[in-house]
Write an enzyme that holds these catalytic residues in place. Structure first.
Site, PDB file in Angstrom:
ATOM      1  N   ALA A 199       0.960  -1.140   0.052  1.00  0.00           N
ATOM      2  CA  ALA A 199       0.104   0.042  -0.162  1.00  0.00           C
ATOM      3  C   ALA A 199       0.773   1.299   0.072  1.00  0.00           C
ATOM      4  CB  ALA A 199      -0.821  -0.162   1.246  1.00  0.00           C
ATOM      5  N   GLU A 211       3.624  -5.304   7.651  1.00  0.00           N
ATOM      6  CA  GLU A 211       2.711  -4.140   8.138  1.00  0.00           C
ATOM      7  C   GLU A 211       2.722  -3.926   9.749  1.00  0.00           C
ATOM      8  OE1 GLU A 211       1.622  -6.281   6.101  1.00  0.00           O
ATOM      9  OE2 GLU A 211       0.141  -5.591   4.659  1.00  0.00           O
ATOM     10  N   GLU A 219      -0.301  -9.565  -1.142  1.00  0.00           N
ATOM     11  CA  GLU A 219      -1.801  -9.783  -0.945  1.00  0.00           C
ATOM     12  C   GLU A 219      -2.493 -10.027  -2.141  1.00  0.00           C
ATOM     13  OE1 GLU A 219      -2.384  -6.652   1.952  1.00  0.00           O
ATOM     14  OE2 GLU A 219      -3.524  -8.038   3.087  1.00  0.00           O
ATOM     15  N   GLY A 255       0.354  -5.117   0.842  1.00  0.00           N
ATOM     16  CA  GLY A 255      -0.747  -5.168  -0.301  1.00  0.00           C
ATOM     17  C   GLY A 255      -0.010  -5.915  -1.591  1.00  0.00           C
TER      18      GLY A 255
END
Ligand code: DAK
Length: 255
Positions: free
Chosen positions: A62, A130, A110, A107
């Site tokens: 992200a 994270e 992911e 992300g």
């Protein structure tokens, strides 16, 4: 444009194209991925290859610079946007292959986890860091990672945030193989191994296997029986069995 969609023969290629930010997932990038996936879903591509532009990163996660100072409701919507976008990969009519060509963090991993298959180049580095930011994965990582590598290893990755190199990723099943050379060419070469099969039957196979880890065995066996029966009813099954008996290659029609 930060997400490129191209056609390479029978295959769609989606490339995250923000190399100056290691292909980080801003909310605009997430929206673009969603729009592109809708387009791919309506196309006749036999498979989707997902990769990152440049030689350093698949996707560094992200966009951290964008995440700060937002209201909780906006954060929740951001999480849901990421989850919904990546969930589209699960239901694409064609399989997807992530070629992890460098960093795949947060992300970014992911996104790869939502693809049907994951390949890695030798320089790939994977992780869910994270926790180091005071966060936890929010785009499906806490759910898909243990399904792929098991609870113990997933807990270790999520709670230490440590980086896994390509060789370890292959050993623990986080990626199915390490590939050399051009990432898109490697993804296409892998996709060729199933591209000639019936797309709906591939979809039944994917759905059956994916359900294996989410439902009790007795229910999973029922799902398998339903999907195996559905596969049997396709014209492609008839063609595949006829071709075997007639000693010729099958001509599947996706029907
Ligand atoms: N976001 C924004 N910019 C990034 C970035 C990222 N994730 N990763 C790298 N960049 C930018 C750097 O800031 C730098 O830009 P400039 O400073 O030059 O402008 C450029 O990319 C090159 O990066 P580096 O100079 O750092 O390159 P290095 O080779 O030295 O290091 C690295 C590469 C991948 C080790 C390092 O960049 C790094 O550690 N990046 C961050 C990895 C990371 O922690 N990713 C985020 C994981 S957390 C949520 C939504 C989502 C999430 C959580 C909540 N809500 C809506 C609530 C999920 C979060 C994550 O994905």
């Amino acid at each position: 444009m930060t997400v490129r969609l191209e056609r390479r023969g029978a295959f769609a290629v989606l490339t995250l194209d923000r190399p100056e930010a290691l292909n980080a997932l801003s909310f605009a990038v997430l929206e673009e991925i969603g729009t592109r996936l809708d387009k791919i879903a309506g196309s006749d591509a036999r498979a989707l290859i997902v990769t990152g532009a440049g030689s350093k990163a698949f996707c560094a996660g992200a966009d951290i610079k964008e995440l700060r100072g937002r209201a909780l409701t906006a954060q929740r919507r951001g999480i849901e946007l990421g989850q919904q976008t990546f969930a589209k990969l699960d239901t694409l009519p064609m399989p997807s292959v992530a070629v992890i060509n460098g960093y795949a963090f947060g992300g970014g991993l992911e996104l790869a986890l939502a693809c049907t298959f994951r390949l890695a180049t030798p320089n790939a580095k994977l992780g869910v860091p994270e926790i180091k930011l005071g966060l936890i994965p929010g785009y499906g990582g806490t759910q898909r990672l243990p399904r792929v590598i098991g609870e113990a290893r997933a807990l270790e990755m999520v709670m230490t945030g440590r980086t896994v190199e390509a060789e370890e990723a292959e050993r623990i099943g986080l990626v199915s193989r390490i590939v050399e050379g051009d990432p898109v060419a490697a993804g296409i070469a892998f996709a060729e191994s199933f591209a000639g099969f019936s797309l709906p039957v591939l979809g039944f196979a994917r759905a059956a296997v994916q359900r294996a880890l989410t439902v009790p065995l007795v229910e999973g066996l029922k799902i398998e029986a339903d999907l195996a029966t559905l596969a049997y009813q396709t014209q492609d099954a008839e063609e595949g069995m006829a071709a075997f008996v007639e000693k010729r290659p099958p001509r599947f029609q996706d029907a």
